[in-house]
Scaffold this active site. Structure first.
Site, short mmCIF file in Angstrom:
data_model
loop_
_atom_site.label_atom_id
_atom_site.label_comp_id
_atom_site.label_asym_id
_atom_site.label_seq_id
_atom_site.Cartn_x
_atom_site.Cartn_y
_atom_site.Cartn_z
N ARG A 1 84.91 62.99 115.76
CA ARG A 1 85.61 62.05 114.90
C ARG A 1 84.81 60.79 114.58
O ARG A 1 84.52 60.53 113.42
CB ARG A 1 86.96 61.65 115.52
CG ARG A 1 87.79 60.76 114.60
CD ARG A 1 89.11 60.34 115.21
NE ARG A 1 89.98 61.49 115.42
CZ ARG A 1 91.19 61.40 115.99
NH1 ARG A 1 91.62 60.23 116.42
NH2 ARG A 1 91.93 62.47 116.16
N HIS B 1 89.44 70.18 107.44
CA HIS B 1 89.77 68.96 108.19
C HIS B 1 91.28 68.83 108.34
O HIS B 1 91.96 68.30 107.45
CB HIS B 1 89.19 67.75 107.45
CG HIS B 1 89.07 66.52 108.31
ND1 HIS B 1 88.20 66.43 109.38
CD2 HIS B 1 89.71 65.32 108.27
CE1 HIS B 1 88.29 65.24 109.95
NE2 HIS B 1 89.21 64.54 109.29
N TYR C 1 94.62 59.30 90.82
CA TYR C 1 94.07 58.59 89.66
C TYR C 1 92.55 58.67 89.57
O TYR C 1 91.99 58.62 88.48
CB TYR C 1 94.49 57.12 89.69
CG TYR C 1 95.97 56.90 89.62
CD1 TYR C 1 96.72 57.33 88.53
CD2 TYR C 1 96.65 56.28 90.67
CE1 TYR C 1 98.10 57.13 88.47
CE2 TYR C 1 98.02 56.08 90.62
CZ TYR C 1 98.74 56.51 89.52
OH TYR C 1 100.09 56.32 89.47
#
Length: 819
Positions: free
Chosen positions: A28, A74, A118
């Protein structure tokens, strides 16, 4: 059969947390030393590359990429994936961005990016080089979280991404901070280390002298950089790039064009403006953020005649205009977190590239050998084409045709497959020369690849050539300047104080404040805010550039710069000393206070109730490091019951000691030695067992007064007590009575023009310039009486004076003070 196990909570928690820690360390928060990527970053790049979302194709919605990454590789929140993707696209966080993004991807002001629905993203061109040759079995693979497909555990990394883009992260027990570097310099260092595997650090630093932040700025401390590169841990100073511009009217402004790495620009501008608003350094008139698409620009406009360098130094020291960057180069090396230096990072990268190039060469060689085998078969077919066609036509099916080719002409399985699947149109342009040329090229390629696999020197030449190609294509000039030494910031603290007129007040109970002239002038002295049982003992007009000393009866002195006092209205009570001073006792009282410009000259005299006296120098009280929270000693008390009765500046005046029982001793100041603040001093007067000192004052007036506890008041000539030696018994100034004897309640000099001494004027300047010296006396029942000491008749030494009033005589004196 029961599956219940008896285990201690300690063992369970330890084992589970150990597994969790291992996961977040390896999977991580920390980057791999080979490709410089954390797992989430690697999965983003691999997934986008696999989906064809590369620099040479159009942009694709970020949400689509995030969904594929989360669904395939993931198994964490989409926000964490998108945040990692956004960071890889921010050119103020990365020296070379790995993701290109259309739309709002955040800003240096800490603005959040637009939602993933977006924005659009694709891999950058240089990111493609991290993934180059990944399909050629160059890196190890592992199953994804649901064992449906495989993912790479490291990328081929055609350039040293760990150093180029740096890394930052926090895991369990480990954290990492690796700064970004210049691509060209890193590649030069790698190439040098390929040729010189045991290169010295100083030689490597000739190619890679230090970090190169995407935000530019100035890095100071060459020795600190070397230490960080050697040990993996160190600290350097990062200073903003500034310049001074001249404006009309003789004014100047400071222009900031580059700020330290990972500093939030909006927060920095706010902090600088807070300095202006709070007037922490004088001379700033306006702070503006003038940044636009052309680049960063912060303008700090200064007032006329402002000290530009002092302001700049203050901002460097107390804002993020200059910061310390801490190297903590921790990376995963062989599944283990290690603190690594520059040589280890470079050698690990070179070893990784060696494995990648050898694996790639083996893959390409095997592929070329297979093609060569096919080409050799096709060349033979062309020479016997008609026979082969006839044989195929005579065969029953494809399988039979292949078998016939293998038996009749000794073609291999692969060659036979290629022949029977050869399309008829290929026969129209199948030229023996073309195939022979391809054969020659394949043989040359195989020989080259065999050399790379078998000869380390050839392999390293390939590695160097590929690195130089990347440098040529993507290299760019350094942005951060390096300076050998960290420049110490020196600030004249006096120049930081805005000189203002103010009024300072101190009460006996320990309440202090400064008050603006406006608030002071709108009130009277009597309207001072204080407790009913407290009294004002000091007030004066002062400047904020002055210093305040406060002496207490416990032998402690407290220092406060006037500008640090809280500005409080005259009618408000003020701040108590205990709010800041931690070593003040509950029964401690202020007995003397004064303001001063400096500590260079001056001597004080202090005397205690139990008979000690001393002189000490003012310079011994110059501000100490912990003055904000601690007082220091100016007089050592010999017992818990003793206390200081007098502190006063002294020059060459003689000293008068008056005791409670009415003994007076007059001696020269020269008899009192000058000692250190912590000394107890010497004996002032030889006290009787049940007597103590009531007051000690300077004989710079021609008379002094005595008030007894019974309300009797008298004034005496100073000359009535002749000069003698220190430590004597002294002369009695009260006549002893068998019944209700008088005891000195209060005594002190009378500062006034003295008409009763034949018009003689005091030769010394008095603290109170007045023709009247009013003593206010309050009885135990609250009755008040006022006496003008300036016109009080002189009395004999053996006289007990006259009663102020019959009532006060009966009730006894509660308090008295000079108005």
């Amino acid at each position: 059969m029961s599956n219940i196990q008896n285990m201690s909570l300690e063992d369970i928690m330890g084992e589970r947390f150990g597994r969790y820690s291992k996961y977040i360390i390896q999977e991580r928060a920390l980057p791999d030393i080979r490709d410089g990527l954390k797992p989430v970053q690697r999965r983003i790049l691999y997934s986008m590359n696999k989906d064809g979302n590369t620099f040479d194709k159009g942009f694709r919605k970020s949400a689509k990429s995030v969904g594929n990454i989360m669904g395939n590789y993931h198994p964490h929140g989409d926000i964490s994936i998108y945040d990692a993707m956004v960071r890889m696209s921010q050119d103020w966080k990365n020296r070379e961005i790995l993701v290109e993004m259309h739309g709002n991807n955040g800003s240096m002001d800490g603005d959040p990016p637009a939602a993933m629905r977006y924005t659009e993203a694709r891999l950058s061109e240089i990111a493609g080089h991290l993934l180059r040759d990944i399909e050629k079995k160059t890196v190890p693979w592992a199953w994804n979280f649901d064992d449906t497909e495989k993912e790479p555990t490291v990328l081929p990394a055609a350039f040293p991404n760990l150093l180029v883009n740096g890394a930052t992260g926090i895991s369990a027990g480990y954290a990492t901070d690796i700064p970004p570097h210049n691509l060209s310099e890193v590649i030069d260092a790698v190439v040098y280390m390929i040729d010189h595997p045991s290169a010295k650090l100083d030689k490597l630093m000739a190619f890679l002298p230090g970090p190169d932040f995407p935000t530019g700025a100035i890095i100071q401390g060459k020795d600190d950089i070397r230490k960080a590169y050697e040990t993996g841990k160190g600290r350097v100073v990062v200073r903003s790039r500034t310049e001074i511009e001249t404006l009309r009217g003789g004014k100047e402004q400071i222009i900031i064009t580059e700020i330290p790495y990972e500093i939030n620009k909006a927060v920095l501008v706010k902090k600088i403006d807070d300095v202006r608003v709070n007037n922490k350094v004088p001379g700033i008139s306006e702070v503006r953020d003038e940044s636009d698409r052309e680049g960063l620009r912060i303008a700090i406009e200064l007032k006329k005649d402002a000290d530009t360098q002092t302001i700049l130094n203050y901002l460097f020291k107390y804002t993020d205009l200059q910061v310390n960057y801490n190297f903590n180069m921790v990376a995963i090396d062989n599944y283990t977190p290690k603190q690594v230096g520059l040589k280890k990072i470079l050698s690990s990268y070179i070893a990784h590239r060696r494995d990648v190039i050898v694996a790639r060469s083996k893959f390409d060689k095997e592929k070329a050998e297979k093609r060569l085998h096919i080409v050799e078969g096709l060349i033979r077919v062309i020479s016997i084409l008609d026979d082969v066609i006839a044989l195929i036509r005579a065969s029953e099916n494809k399988s039979d045709a292949k078998e016939n080719l293998k038996v009749s002409y000794e073609f291999s399985e692969e060659q036979a497959e290629a022949i029977v699947t050869l399309q008829l149109y290929r026969l129209t342009n199948t030229d023996i020369v073309t195939l022979q040329n391809e054969e020659a090229e394949l043989r040359e390629l195989i020989a080259t690849l065999a050399a790379i696999i078998g000869d380390e020197r050839t392999m390293y030449n390939v590695m160097k050539r590929e690195l130089r190609d990347i440098k040529k294509h993507f290299g760019n000039p350094r942005r951060s300047d390096l300076e050998a030494e960290a420049v110490a910031i020196e600030i004249d603290t006096a120049s930081l104080i805005v000189e203002e007129e103010t009024f300072v007040s101190v009460t006996r109970g320990g309440y202090i404040k400064r008050t603006s002239p406006r608030s002071f002038n709108a009130s009277t002295i009597e309207e001072l805010g204080k407790r009913d049982d407290d009294e004002l003992i000091f007030h004066t007009q002062a400047k904020t550039t002055q210093h305040l000393l406060i002496f207490t009866n416990k032998g402690n002195v407290i220092y406060r710069p006037v500008h640090e006092l809280t500005d409080i209205r005259w009618k408000d009570i003020g701040e108590h000393l205990s709010q800041n001073i931690t070593n003040i006792s509950n029964d401690e009282e202020v007995i003397y206070s004064e303001t001063l410009d400096d500590f260079e000259s001056g001597i004080y005299m202090a005397a205690t109730q139990e008979g000690q006296i001393k002189r000490f120098e003012r310079k011994e009280l110059s501000p100490w490091r912990t003055y904000r929270t601690k007082s220091v000693k100016f007089a050592k008390l010999k017992s818990d019951t003793d206390q200081v009765v007098t502190v006063t500046p002294i020059n060459l005046e003689d000293i008068m000691v008056i005791t409670h029982k009415g003994y007076a001793l007059h001696f020269s100041v020269e008899e009192v030695p000058v000692v250190g603040p912590k000394a107890a001093g010497v004996k002032a007067i030889n006290l009787k067992d049940d007597d103590d000192i009531q007051n000690v004052f300077l004989t710079n007036t021609s008379s002094f007064y005595l008030l007894t506890q019974r309300g009797s008041l008298k004034r005496m000539k100073t000359a009535d007590i002749p000069l003698s030696k220190r430590a004597g018994r002294g002369l009695q100034v009260l006549r002893e009575l068998k019944s209700k004897p008088h005891r000195v309640f209060q005594t002190g000099p009378v500062y006034a023009s003295d008409g009763n001494l034949g018009g003689e004027i005091d030769l010394f300047t008095a603290p109170i310039e007045t023709e009247r010296v009013i003593l206010e006396i309050i009885s135990n029942t609250g009755e008040k009486a006022e006496m003008d000491l300036a016109v009080l008749p002189l009395s004999e030494r053996t006289s007990n004076g006259s009663f102020v009033s019959d009532t006060i005589s009966e009730q006894g004196v509660f308090s008295a003070k000079i108005l």
